[in-house]
Design an enzyme around this catalytic site. Structure first.
Site, short mmCIF file in Angstrom:
data_model
loop_
_atom_site.label_atom_id
_atom_site.label_comp_id
_atom_site.label_asym_id
_atom_site.label_seq_id
_atom_site.Cartn_x
_atom_site.Cartn_y
_atom_site.Cartn_z
N SER A 161 -4.67 14.67 35.91
CA SER A 161 -5.22 13.64 36.51
C SER A 161 -5.64 12.37 35.42
O SER A 161 -4.72 11.95 34.78
CB SER A 161 -6.86 14.08 37.09
OG SER A 161 -7.29 13.27 38.05
N ASP A 179 -2.86 16.68 48.01
CA ASP A 179 -4.04 16.20 47.16
C ASP A 179 -4.74 15.08 47.63
O ASP A 179 -4.17 13.88 47.95
CB ASP A 179 -3.30 15.82 45.58
CG ASP A 179 -4.40 15.39 44.47
OD1 ASP A 179 -5.29 14.63 45.03
OD2 ASP A 179 -3.87 15.44 43.41
N HIS A 200 -5.71 19.20 44.42
CA HIS A 200 -5.92 18.50 43.07
C HIS A 200 -6.78 19.44 42.04
O HIS A 200 -7.10 19.09 41.03
CB HIS A 200 -7.06 17.09 43.15
CG HIS A 200 -7.06 16.30 42.01
ND1 HIS A 200 -5.75 15.73 41.59
CD2 HIS A 200 -7.81 15.60 41.29
CE1 HIS A 200 -5.94 14.84 40.65
NE2 HIS A 200 -7.22 15.08 40.35
#
Lengths: 284, 284
Positions: free
Chosen positions: A153, A229, A262
């Site tokens: 991320s 995600d 995620h």
């Protein structure tokens, strides 16, 4: 002494050791904690092992990856040292978001060097992860001159810019669900406008998609992105990275993983592929 | 309806799904959350998979094992469902240790049925993990009638007593660093004297070493214990379990693992052996 550190813990895992250290960071002007996994091969006299730097995402510390990524089994097999720094400067004297937001300030350093006040004094995570921390690691652990970098991320993007801005310094590169084009998503625009100011021209040197336009680095990049995600469309924008890599002629293996979100449950599922991607180059 | 539940989350991992559910527990008289890992084989029409119940240690919830044990890769390979309950009743109406201690009350139910006030109304984790939760699982998921049980520390002991008190109900058994003889260690004496009262005679039916004296169960037990576990001598006492198993003629494979501590870094290192120990029986 910038190379001194204090050991906080040591836990044996898969024949090696997970350890945490505290040290006084000069680039960040505060105390920092990092974690290191030393595989069993590190105990051999004269060993020099490659090291993978892992940059974590928003809200994380040095602990999330080491506890949740299920990476240590494979690192032990491959003889790979893994170093996980924190995600921002820390401590009472470090300024934080005025509303305690989780996507800016502490836990959200974005791996850049801030130019604006009051952030510029402490928020220099780029210098920390590319220079100061490697120097500390190389002075204290049996590491070779082979370095890989990866992350998740915010940290996936951090890995991309650290490699793209330092051609030749890292020999392998990968990312999970990177915030691929921070100049054009809410998380990135919030952070960049505060850390770097309102002039978007200055943002370009901290955005992977912009850096790719002039990149001298030619590393193959492995990126895994969960198709389920919840941040995919608004924040992560892997299609921007794909377009930029194609335009730059840089080999990107972008894998859209059906059904994955995620979380670290996603990372754990594919970390073995990433560690083997790194070791294939670093262990040569 | 005791068989209703609400899904809180679902994260794909290793081709299967980690899910969390909330339900109203009748035995505990409160709302409870549990986690389940459904391997990819669970999606096949008509599949009936064995299930391993994992009982966590002091301070844990349903989350620790699923996040930190690195178990899901192997469970996916073996086609093993894993269920991780919480470690005590929860919620504002549930009484807790008056000083907020971490080794008694919430997070520390010890997998027994309390007889003393104010604990007896809610602290019935034994009924919950051996009866109510399996009924809920068997009503809602594609599980076979094969059940294994394992756990860590307080939960390692919980696994031992659940199996020993229910001959034939579990087909496989293992533990990590169990509190082997709670009647004779500070954690156990504190918990038993409050949950069960001061009459030590009544403690015997909740202590694995005592239960072994009359056990009808003949399951082989795999136990891993870190030799560098800081709780080893005072709290865990694997030698008491070894002596009791030997006296009872029950096959115990107690492995003292050099250098390992009490953490999930230790559990992750050996969970694969445990899952294969269970699957070898459960998947037949």
């Amino acid at each position: 002494m910038g190379l001194m550190m204090e050991q906080l813990s040591a836990s044996k895992s898969f024949g090696g050791f997970h350890k945490r250290f505290r040290h006084n960071s000069q680039s960040l002007d505060c105390e920092m904690i990092f974690a290191i996994y030393l595989p069993p091969q590190a105990e051999k006299t004269g060993a020099k092992l490659p090291v993978l730097y892992w940059l974590s995402g928003l809200t994380c510390t040095d602990e999330n990856f080491m506890q949740k990524a299920a990476a240590l089994r494979v690192a032990a097999e491959l003889g790979l040292i893994i170093v996980a720094p924190d995600t921002s400067p820390r401590g009472d004297k470090v300024p934080d978001d005025e509303n305690g937001a989780w996507d800016f300030g502490k836990g959200a350093g974005f791996y850049l060097n801030a130019s604006e006040q009051p952030w510029a004094q402490h928020y220099r995570m780029y210098d920390y992860v590319t220079k100061e921390l490697p120097a500390l690691i190389e002075a204290n652990f049996p590491v070779s001159d082979k370095r890989g970098i990866s992350g998740h991320s915010m940290g996936g993007h951090g890995a991309l810019i650290c490699a793209l801005k330092n051609p030749g310094r890292y020999q392998s590169l990968s990312a999970f669900a990177p915030i691929a084009n921070p100049s054009n998503c809410p998380w990135g625009e919030k952070a960049f406008s505060k850390y770097l100011g309102s002039n978007r021209e200055t943002w370009r040197q901290w955005d992977a998609c912009e850096l790719l336009k002039t990149a001298k680095e030619r590393l193959p990049i492995l990126v895994d992105q969960g198709a389920a995600d919840s941040f995919l469309a608004e924040q992560l924008k892997p299609e921007a990275l794909k377009a930029a890599a194609e335009a730059a002629g840089l080999p990107l293996n972008l894998r859209l993983q059906e059904g994955y979100d995620h979380s670290y449950y996603f990372i754990a599922s594919f970390i073995e592929d990433h560690l083997r991607h790194h070791a294939a180059v670093l262990s040569q």
